[in-house]
Design an enzyme around this catalytic site. Sequence first.
Site, PDB file in Angstrom:
ATOM      1  N   ARG A 149      -9.397   1.521   3.417  1.00 31.60           N
ATOM      2  CA  ARG A 149     -10.524   1.226   2.545  1.00 31.60           C
ATOM      3  C   ARG A 149     -11.540   0.452   3.379  1.00 31.60           C
ATOM      4  NH1 ARG A 149      -5.833  -0.279  -0.518  1.00 31.60           N
ATOM      5  NH2 ARG A 149      -5.515   1.058  -2.346  1.00 31.60           N
ATOM      6  N   LYS A 173      -5.270  -4.018  -1.765  1.00 30.66           N
ATOM      7  CA  LYS A 173      -5.529  -4.505  -3.120  1.00 30.66           C
ATOM      8  C   LYS A 173      -4.395  -5.398  -3.595  1.00 30.66           C
ATOM      9  CE  LYS A 173      -8.506  -0.831  -4.934  1.00 30.66           C
ATOM     10  NZ  LYS A 173      -8.667   0.193  -5.980  1.00 30.66           N
ATOM     11  N   HIS A 245     -15.266   5.939   2.303  1.00 24.73           N
ATOM     12  CA  HIS A 245     -14.069   6.380   1.588  1.00 24.73           C
ATOM     13  C   HIS A 245     -13.750   7.847   1.871  1.00 24.73           C
ATOM     14  CE1 HIS A 245     -11.421   4.229  -1.088  1.00 24.73           C
ATOM     15  NE2 HIS A 245     -11.217   5.313  -1.808  1.00 24.73           N
ATOM     16  N   ARG A 248     -11.077   8.169   4.320  1.00 26.09           N
ATOM     17  CA  ARG A 248      -9.765   7.907   3.723  1.00 26.09           C
ATOM     18  C   ARG A 248      -9.255   9.170   3.026  1.00 26.09           C
ATOM     19  NH1 ARG A 248      -6.457   3.695   1.643  1.00 26.09           N
ATOM     20  NH2 ARG A 248      -5.966   3.818  -0.569  1.00 26.09           N
ATOM     21  N   HIS A 271      -0.990   3.009  -2.205  1.00 28.29           N
ATOM     22  CA  HIS A 271      -1.047   3.314  -3.635  1.00 28.29           C
ATOM     23  C   HIS A 271       0.212   2.783  -4.321  1.00 28.29           C
ATOM     24  CE1 HIS A 271      -3.901   6.978  -2.941  1.00 28.29           C
ATOM     25  NE2 HIS A 271      -4.555   5.844  -3.029  1.00 28.29           N
ATOM     26  N   TYR A 280      -4.571  14.168  -3.659  1.00 28.68           N
ATOM     27  CA  TYR A 280      -4.875  14.712  -2.333  1.00 28.68           C
ATOM     28  C   TYR A 280      -4.149  16.027  -2.050  1.00 28.68           C
ATOM     29  CZ  TYR A 280      -6.979  10.200  -1.567  1.00 28.68           C
ATOM     30  OH  TYR A 280      -7.771   9.088  -1.680  1.00 28.68           O
TER      31      TYR A 280
END
Length: 299
Positions: A149, A173, A245, A248, A271, A280
């Site tokens: 990110r 995150k 992004h 990514r 994730h 994806y």
Amino acid sequence: MIHNPYLQSYRNYLKLERSLSVNSIEAYLNDLNKLSQYFESLEQHPHIKDINAEDLKLFISWINELGMLPSTQARVLSGLKSFFGFLMLEEVITTDPSALLETPRLGRHLPDTLDIHEINGMIAAIDASKPDGMRNKAILETLYGCGLRVSELINLKISDVFEENEFIRVIGKGNKERLIPIGVTALKYINIYLQETRVHIHIKKGFEDYIFLNRGGSRLSRVSVFSIIKTLAIKSGIKKSISPHTFRHSFATHLIEGGADLRAVQEMLGHSSITTTEIYTHLDRDYLRGIINGFHSRS
């Protein structure tokens, strides 16, 4: 409408108990601000304890009429559920008015990706003779090579790079730490940047360990990375709407198309749910047709 003691307590809850980033906290508070704007439009100022499910349903209808996308409505609703859940924990309210609200149905969004020729074209468009040229090469190689990110990229530190083991440490995150393999190409350009360009920058106190710096010796900003990407896309003739992004997305898509295990990609992307990673798996039709023709018994 919402009293300051509740807001400050909620902010502390998001920061300390849920370990959310500053940007995420502000997003949650902005969702509450939209609810305040709704009541102001009606010239109403109810106490937080008096807001009921019907009020919230009318609020959702209001933001829908404003033309807000279903994805944005879902995020706002998630913010409201979080806030009223917090008030339940604090025993400010005894009934959660958001409990039965339904999230708008969302279509599965397939993110834009770049193919390897487009990525190589953007890297080739960088003028290595300029002071920031080698830094920008290192940025693109790291974004694509590690699937970071943009916030993870700008916060990457020299002490986070384990060159001997070819891994980097990333704080993602929720302040979650993960280790990601880094390829020899990205390491090569990071080292060239550190040894040949960054050493000539007068680094401001407190930024000595950050890898990517601006000309003033401070940590590179998110806006600067977006600007670098947009400029290089134009120079290399790419017509797609791309951002940091996009690299990514491309990292994940190319890995999965190449046969990488979905859970391994989930781990590298950071994730929490594999459902997020499954977006994806939007492989192109020719590839899918080839899989069917090559492996299905009825083909």
